[in-house]
Design a protein around this motif. Structure first.
Motif, PDB file in Angstrom:
ATOM      1  N   GLY A 341       0.816  -1.207   0.000  1.00 19.14           N
ATOM      2  CA  GLY A 341       0.000   0.000   0.000  1.00 19.14           C
ATOM      3  C   GLY A 341       0.850   1.257   0.000  1.00 19.14           C
ATOM      4  O   GLY A 341       2.069   1.217   0.188  1.00 19.14           O
ATOM      5  N   ALA A 342       0.181   2.381  -0.180  1.00 24.09           N
ATOM      6  CA  ALA A 342       0.884   3.670  -0.268  1.00 24.09           C
ATOM      7  C   ALA A 342       1.630   4.001   1.020  1.00 24.09           C
ATOM      8  O   ALA A 342       2.671   4.664   0.995  1.00 24.09           O
ATOM      9  CB  ALA A 342      -0.115   4.777  -0.599  1.00 24.09           C
ATOM     10  N   ASP A 343       1.112   3.541   2.175  1.00 21.99           N
ATOM     11  CA  ASP A 343       1.729   3.873   3.462  1.00 21.99           C
ATOM     12  C   ASP A 343       2.587   2.737   4.022  1.00 21.99           C
ATOM     13  O   ASP A 343       2.982   2.766   5.183  1.00 21.99           O
ATOM     14  CB  ASP A 343       0.636   4.214   4.479  1.00 21.99           C
ATOM     15  N   SER A 344       2.868   1.754   3.189  1.00 22.25           N
ATOM     16  CA  SER A 344       3.673   0.617   3.647  1.00 22.25           C
ATOM     17  C   SER A 344       5.101   1.049   3.946  1.00 22.25           C
ATOM     18  O   SER A 344       5.644   1.966   3.316  1.00 22.25           O
ATOM     19  CB  SER A 344       3.686  -0.478   2.576  1.00 22.25           C
ATOM     20  N   LEU A 345       5.722   0.376   4.907  1.00 22.74           N
ATOM     21  CA  LEU A 345       7.141   0.608   5.192  1.00 22.74           C
ATOM     22  C   LEU A 345       8.034  -0.116   4.188  1.00 22.74           C
ATOM     23  O   LEU A 345       9.243   0.101   4.163  1.00 22.74           O
ATOM     24  CB  LEU A 345       7.474   0.139   6.611  1.00 22.74           C
ATOM     25  N   LEU A 346       7.430  -0.976   3.366  1.00 27.49           N
ATOM     26  CA  LEU A 346       8.159  -1.731   2.353  1.00 27.49           C
ATOM     27  C   LEU A 346       8.139  -0.988   1.016  1.00 27.49           C
ATOM     28  O   LEU A 346       7.207  -0.238   0.727  1.00 27.49           O
ATOM     29  CB  LEU A 346       7.519  -3.105   2.163  1.00 27.49           C
ATOM     30  N   SER A 605      12.100 -11.500  13.085  1.00 24.43           N
ATOM     31  CA  SER A 605      11.956 -10.959  14.437  1.00 24.43           C
ATOM     32  C   SER A 605      10.606 -10.237  14.534  1.00 24.43           C
ATOM     33  O   SER A 605       9.926 -10.008  13.532  1.00 24.43           O
ATOM     34  CB  SER A 605      13.080  -9.964  14.736  1.00 24.43           C
ATOM     35  N   TYR A 606      10.246  -9.883  15.749  1.00 18.87           N
ATOM     36  CA  TYR A 606       9.015  -9.118  16.005  1.00 18.87           C
ATOM     37  C   TYR A 606       8.987  -7.857  15.150  1.00 18.87           C
ATOM     38  O   TYR A 606       7.988  -7.556  14.482  1.00 18.87           O
ATOM     39  CB  TYR A 606       8.964  -8.773  17.489  1.00 18.87           C
ATOM     40  N   ASP A 607      10.060  -7.102  15.160  1.00 18.13           N
ATOM     41  CA  ASP A 607      10.128  -5.842  14.418  1.00 18.13           C
ATOM     42  C   ASP A 607       9.933  -6.075  12.930  1.00 18.13           C
ATOM     43  O   ASP A 607       9.250  -5.305  12.243  1.00 18.13           O
ATOM     44  CB  ASP A 607      11.477  -5.179  14.675  1.00 18.13           C
ATOM     45  N   GLU A 608      10.508  -7.151  12.408  1.00 18.97           N
ATOM     46  CA  GLU A 608      10.424  -7.435  10.979  1.00 18.97           C
ATOM     47  C   GLU A 608       9.005  -7.814  10.558  1.00 18.97           C
ATOM     48  O   GLU A 608       8.563  -7.487   9.459  1.00 18.97           O
ATOM     49  CB  GLU A 608      11.416  -8.542  10.631  1.00 18.97           C
ATOM     50  N   VAL A 609       8.290  -8.529  11.431  1.00 17.65           N
ATOM     51  CA  VAL A 609       6.908  -8.898  11.141  1.00 17.65           C
ATOM     52  C   VAL A 609       5.997  -7.670  11.209  1.00 17.65           C
ATOM     53  O   VAL A 609       5.186  -7.425  10.305  1.00 17.65           O
ATOM     54  CB  VAL A 609       6.416  -9.992  12.114  1.00 17.65           C
ATOM     55  N   LEU A 610       6.118  -6.883  12.279  1.00 20.68           N
ATOM     56  CA  LEU A 610       5.230  -5.732  12.430  1.00 20.68           C
ATOM     57  C   LEU A 610       5.513  -4.651  11.403  1.00 20.68           C
ATOM     58  O   LEU A 610       4.588  -3.980  10.922  1.00 20.68           O
ATOM     59  CB  LEU A 610       5.305  -5.171  13.852  1.00 20.68           C
ATOM     60  N   ALA A 611       6.777  -4.464  11.032  1.00 15.06           N
ATOM     61  CA  ALA A 611       7.098  -3.469  10.007  1.00 15.06           C
ATOM     62  C   ALA A 611       6.453  -3.848   8.673  1.00 15.06           C
ATOM     63  O   ALA A 611       5.908  -2.988   7.965  1.00 15.06           O
ATOM     64  CB  ALA A 611       8.609  -3.347   9.852  1.00 15.06           C
ATOM     65  N   ALA A 612       6.495  -5.134   8.333  1.00 20.83           N
ATOM     66  CA  ALA A 612       5.915  -5.582   7.065  1.00 20.83           C
ATOM     67  C   ALA A 612       4.394  -5.465   7.063  1.00 20.83           C
ATOM     68  O   ALA A 612       3.779  -5.274   6.012  1.00 20.83           O
ATOM     69  CB  ALA A 612       6.330  -7.021   6.778  1.00 20.83           C
ATOM     70  N   SER A 613       3.766  -5.582   8.228  1.00 17.93           N
ATOM     71  CA  SER A 613       2.303  -5.594   8.305  1.00 17.93           C
ATOM     72  C   SER A 613       1.694  -4.198   8.432  1.00 17.93           C
ATOM     73  O   SER A 613       0.473  -4.055   8.360  1.00 17.93           O
ATOM     74  CB  SER A 613       1.854  -6.430   9.511  1.00 17.93           C
ATOM     75  N   LYS A 624      -1.426  -1.353  12.571  1.00 17.88           N
ATOM     76  CA  LYS A 624      -0.326  -0.399  12.518  1.00 17.88           C
ATOM     77  C   LYS A 624       0.820  -0.879  13.403  1.00 17.88           C
ATOM     78  O   LYS A 624       0.640  -1.716  14.282  1.00 17.88           O
ATOM     79  CB  LYS A 624      -0.798   0.988  12.955  1.00 17.88           C
ATOM     80  N   TYR A 625       1.983  -0.314  13.126  1.00 12.21           N
ATOM     81  CA  TYR A 625       3.159  -0.549  13.971  1.00 12.21           C
ATOM     82  C   TYR A 625       3.483   0.789  14.605  1.00 12.21           C
ATOM     83  O   TYR A 625       4.281   1.565  14.120  1.00 12.21           O
ATOM     84  CB  TYR A 625       4.308  -1.067  13.116  1.00 12.21           C
ATOM     85  N   ASP A 626       2.828   1.064  15.716  1.00 13.74           N
ATOM     86  CA  ASP A 626       2.945   2.376  16.351  1.00 13.74           C
ATOM     87  C   ASP A 626       4.152   2.487  17.276  1.00 13.74           C
ATOM     88  O   ASP A 626       4.818   3.515  17.320  1.00 13.74           O
ATOM     89  CB  ASP A 626       1.670   2.686  17.143  1.00 13.74           C
ATOM     90  N   ASP A 627       4.429   1.428  18.023  1.00  9.87           N
ATOM     91  CA  ASP A 627       5.495   1.493  19.030  1.00  9.87           C
ATOM     92  C   ASP A 627       6.744   0.795  18.512  1.00  9.87           C
ATOM     93  O   ASP A 627       7.063  -0.323  18.896  1.00  9.87           O
ATOM     94  CB  ASP A 627       5.020   0.832  20.329  1.00  9.87           C
ATOM     95  N   ARG A 628       7.464   1.472  17.633  1.00 10.71           N
ATOM     96  CA  ARG A 628       8.668   0.868  17.056  1.00 10.71           C
ATOM     97  C   ARG A 628       9.809   0.804  18.063  1.00 10.71           C
ATOM     98  O   ARG A 628      10.761   0.056  17.877  1.00 10.71           O
ATOM     99  CB  ARG A 628       9.090   1.624  15.797  1.00 10.71           C
ATOM    100  N   ALA A 629       9.705   1.574  19.136  1.00  4.75           N
ATOM    101  CA  ALA A 629      10.742   1.534  20.172  1.00  4.75           C
ATOM    102  C   ALA A 629      10.496   0.436  21.195  1.00  4.75           C
ATOM    103  O   ALA A 629      11.383   0.112  21.981  1.00  4.75           O
ATOM    104  CB  ALA A 629      10.833   2.881  20.882  1.00  4.75           C
ATOM    105  N   GLY A 630       9.291  -0.134  21.210  1.00  2.00           N
ATOM    106  CA  GLY A 630       8.970  -1.127  22.227  1.00  2.00           C
ATOM    107  C   GLY A 630       8.024  -2.192  21.715  1.00  2.00           C
ATOM    108  O   GLY A 630       8.011  -2.524  20.522  1.00  2.00           O
ATOM    109  N   TYR A 631       7.180  -2.692  22.627  1.00  2.00           N
ATOM    110  CA  TYR A 631       6.296  -3.822  22.313  1.00  2.00           C
ATOM    111  C   TYR A 631       4.842  -3.541  22.699  1.00  2.00           C
ATOM    112  O   TYR A 631       4.067  -4.470  22.898  1.00  2.00           O
ATOM    113  CB  TYR A 631       6.801  -5.078  23.033  1.00  2.00           C
ATOM    114  N   HIS A 632       4.482  -2.276  22.788  1.00  2.00           N
ATOM    115  CA  HIS A 632       3.128  -1.938  23.211  1.00  2.00           C
ATOM    116  C   HIS A 632       2.060  -2.370  22.219  1.00  2.00           C
ATOM    117  O   HIS A 632       0.888  -2.507  22.590  1.00  2.00           O
ATOM    118  CB  HIS A 632       3.017  -0.432  23.483  1.00  2.00           C
ATOM    119  N   ASP A 633       2.422  -2.592  20.946  1.00  4.01           N
ATOM    120  CA  ASP A 633       1.424  -3.027  19.970  1.00  4.01           C
ATOM    121  C   ASP A 633       0.835  -4.383  20.329  1.00  4.01           C
ATOM    122  O   ASP A 633      -0.281  -4.691  19.920  1.00  4.01           O
ATOM    123  CB  ASP A 633       2.028  -3.066  18.566  1.00  4.01           C
ATOM    124  N   VAL A 634       1.575  -5.199  21.067  1.00  2.83           N
ATOM    125  CA  VAL A 634       1.000  -6.462  21.549  1.00  2.83           C
ATOM    126  C   VAL A 634       0.672  -6.381  23.037  1.00  2.83           C
ATOM    127  O   VAL A 634      -0.346  -6.919  23.484  1.00  2.83           O
ATOM    128  CB  VAL A 634       1.931  -7.662  21.272  1.00  2.83           C
TER     129      VAL A 634
END
Length: 752
Positions: A341-346, A605-613, A624-634
């Motif tokens: 998508g347009a807002d993807s990190l990929l 890793s966790y970061d790699e999965v959430l960044a792709a999603s 969304k992947y809002d908390d890139r510094a931590g794990y609050h998304d889960v």
């Protein structure tokens, strides 16, 4: 398979990792001038001259490459040694059960990151004031090589290790929660119902006895008859010759009576080749560089079975854009489920990431540690060189002998001068063998001969395939085994050992070259290459800044699986207006990806999965992947099952990280404190010469011992506090990280 060294001491570990990256680009014609751990060959049939050439080649660089390396250690021996650990050896702050007189130490797999980075060894390098510097083409995945103060490097590695430990617990909690097994089953059912995938036509998901893989193989075999004569397919389907040369020799020998216009026939031929690739994927489930023993063995109550089935669906030709699709036919990989998508990190259409498969890489691109491991593995079969066949009942001997002969012939064809040398095959360097080997031969070297990628990724605390049986006592069953090995063992190849991750600039350069060679939309190549470098570079920088493990790069698996499911959801919604879509939410399927790919699965890793999603899912309700510094998304997910699994994982990580017997950065640091103070004069009952300590020396020694215990306790408490901060606010987490760094700095404070 890389084994753990027998000691975590800084002096041992610091020597075990090279301090520089891959070797320079080899010259293919530079035969016999420089050799790196070459195969040892002493068959009786060799002449004295040939033996001398091989000995010279073997000994030339062996000492350079293997300096400081310890012999491989079996898992059985390692487990027994751990169980018999001296309780008095640095154990004051480790777990000591109150009742059990024969405690089993908490164990943990060796923490490995991308580019064959051993986090324990990297921490030891930082402690020893050395830095592990990978080749310029590879990214750093730990911190010893960074140009920052030593205490910062050590603290960064400690935090990274704690995060890695939490992710391992998170993966297990989700995988063992039956809610998520139901989620992936329901998602699969919706995909089967809504998407027109012909190879699934005979599959009944409600029939628990049906072997999905076998039924689908039969369906694909029937579909192939529309495109190939039976005798054409015999080498593949009947003889099982799936090597690249045979595959290419069969794949493009189509029937001459395929109906349709030239454009339609071209699309059908594209489907035919895709079906052959799918058949190979389903058939060659040893597994080998991918694959799943759970899928092959029909373990339908294993989450892994269904995750791998989804993988096979994304590779089905029904999920490819046909050559006649003008919008997408310029792509080198025309997979529908690679869309972004347009807002993807990929980058757009995710045609590649930072990873290059080990067997696709040039020798000079491989990490130096991996080069050494390959050389050491090949050396065991050195007697095969010059032999006349199988020497021990092990087919690998004959394979190595044939490989050397074939490589020598290829070199001779390029150089008439070298062709006249009767001893050419005995002078080959490992670089030359690798460079002239094709991809299948490299798989033979890497997967069969050296067995490096075979891993215990599906072992959870010594329990293999825990849904079906638990071999608690049989140590042989705890060890990873290659598929051809007789007897019990695991059949799994972990992604972390199957790829190398290159810098965004280097991977971007390769991407540009691939597009220039294969892509028809030449006017946008520069723009797309720049986007690739920017997005992957930004992801990498943030991952390192936030101490997130790097295993395989942003997850194309996650992108593909979620896109596949979204296509089914969109199709259902378009045909059933106003009806709730059955199946799990996108967030729940993303959690399934965490269970199937991260932690001890070692694919991502966790970061790699959430960044792709990020920004995937239903319109207006994307994840969304809002908390890139931590794990609050889960940890703060609105989904109760995800939040429950994340909370339980965190509690377990907090409870056991500082109590693990070995294989943590924390243990390495604690051992370093002991070592450092022994150098400063801390003895037990006598000095190094054996003289009994005086009363004054004993008093000073007691004070120093108390200082040591205070330092150890302080660092342990700060690590506990860091893990405790993961479900707190960003400010608390930032202060917890700073406290770890200050605790490390205290180690090096001047001694009064």
């Amino acid at each position: 398979m890389q084994r753990s060294p027998s000691s975590n001491s800084v002096s041992d570990l610091a020597q075990a990792t090279p301090t520089s990256g891959g070797s320079p680009e080899p010259s293919k014609a530079n035969i016999g001038k420089s050799h790196d751990d070459q195969l040892r060959a002493k068959p009786a049939a060799l002449s004295e001259q040939q033996r001398s050439l091989l000995r010279e080649a073997l000994d030339l660089d062996t000492r350079r490459d293997l300096v400081g390396k310890k012999p491989a250690q079996s898992r059985e021996r390692s487990l027994k040694e751990m169980a018999a650990m001296d309780k008095g050896s640095g154990s004051a702050l480790r777990a000591q059960p109150a009742v059990d007189n024969n405690p089993k130490p908490l164990l943990r797999p060796r923490p490995l990151l991308a580019n064959h980075t051993d986090l324990i060894q990297d921490a030891a390098q930082a402690l020893a004031k050395r830095g592990v510097l990978p080749a310029d083409n590879l990214i750093k995945t730990a911190y010893s090589g960074r140009e920052v103060p030593r205490e910062r490097k050590i603290a960064d590695n400690l935090i990274l290790d704690a995060n890695l430990h939490f992710e391992a617990h998170l993966q297990r909690e989700i995988e063992h929660n039956t809610h998520f097994l139901d989620c992936v089953k329901d998602a699969t059912k919706l995909i089967h119902q809504q998407l027109n995938i012909e190879s699934l036509r005979d599959i009944d998901l409600d029939n628990i006895e049906q072997d999905i893989r076998e039924v689908r193989l039969e369906t694909v075999k029937e579909m192939l008859k529309d495109f190939y004569q039976d005798e054409t397919l015999q080498p593949l389907l009947k003889e099982g010759k799936w090597d690249d040369k045979t595959f290419k020799g069969v794949a493009f020998k189509f029937r001459e009576d395929i109906p349709g216009t030239p454009g339609e026939v071209a699309d059908k031929k594209d489907v035919a080749v895709g079906l052959l690739k799918l058949y190979k994927m389903l058939e060659t489930q040893k597994p080998y560089f991918g694959g799943s023993v759970e899928y092959m063995d029909k373990r339908k109550e294993s989450l892994e079975h269904w995750v791998y089935h989804l993988s096979s669906l994304t590779k089905d030709p029904a999920r490819q854009y046909p050559p006649s699709d003008l919008e997408h036919n310029h792509l080198s990989k025309r997979l529908m489920d690679y869309r972004t998508g347009a807002d993807s990190l990929l980058p757009k259409m995710n045609q590649r990431n930072l990873g290059t498969g080990v067997v696709e890489a040039k020798w000079a691109e491989l990490p130096a540690e991996l080069q050494n491991d390959i050389q050491a593995g090949m050396r065991k079969f050195g007697d095969a060189v010059g032999s006349r066949g199988d020497m021990s009942g092990d087919k690998r001997f004959a394979g190595v002998a044939k490989l050397h002969k074939d490589v020598a012939q290829r070199i001779a064809k390029e150089s008439p001068e070298l062709a006249a040398d009767p001893n050419l095959e005995f002078k080959l360097t490992m670089e030359q063998v690798w460079e002239y080997a094709n991809e299948d031969e490299r798989k033979f070297i890497y997967g069969d001969v050296t067995q490096i990628p075979w891993s215990d990724a599906h072992l959870h605390g010594g329990e293999a395939f825990e849904q079906t049986y638990v071999p608690k006592e049989n140590l042989e069953q705890l060890g990873p085994k290659h598929p051809d090995t007789e007897g019990p063992g695991l059949w799994n190849v972990a992604g972390v050992k199957g790829n190398i991750l290159q810098t965004a600039a280097e991977a971007g350069r390769k991407y540009r070259e691939e597009m220039t060679r294969l892509d028809k939309q030449t006017e946008t190549i520069g723009e797309r290459a720049a986007e690739f470098i920017d997005k992957h570079g930004d992801w990498y920088d943030q991952a390192m800044e936030n101490h997130k493990p790097i295993i395989g790069g942003m997850s194309g698996h996650t992108l593909g699986y979620l896109n596949l499911y979204q296509a089914a959801r969109d199709d259902f919604a378009s045909k059933n207006e106003g009806v709730p879509i059955p199946g799990p939410s996108t967030e729940e399927l993303r959690a399934v990806m965490l269970a199937g790919l991260i932690g001890e699965k070692r694919h991502h890793s966790y970061d790699e999965v959430l960044a792709a999603s990020h920004e995937m899912g239903d319109k207006g309700q994307t994840v969304k992947y809002d908390d890139r510094a931590g794990y609050h998304d889960v940890l703060e997910s609105e989904n109760p099952e995800i939040r429950k699994c994340a909370g339980e994982a965190l509690e377990k990580a907090k409870a056991d990280y500082s109590k693990i017997a070995r294989e943590t950065v924390l243990n390495t640091v604690l051992d370093h404190i002991d070592h450092l103070h022994r150098e400063r004069g801390l003895f037990r009952n006598s000095d190094p010469t054996g003289n009994t300590l005086t009363d004054d020396e004993k008093a000073a020694n007691k004070i120093m011992n108390e200082e040591v215990q205070a330092l150890r306790k302080n660092i342990t408490l700060k690590m506990d506090a860091y893990l405790d901060s993961l479900d707190k606010g960003e400010g608390v987490r930032r202060e917890a990280k700073a406290a770890v760094q200050r605790a490390i700095a205290d180690i090096y404070a001047p001694v009064p």
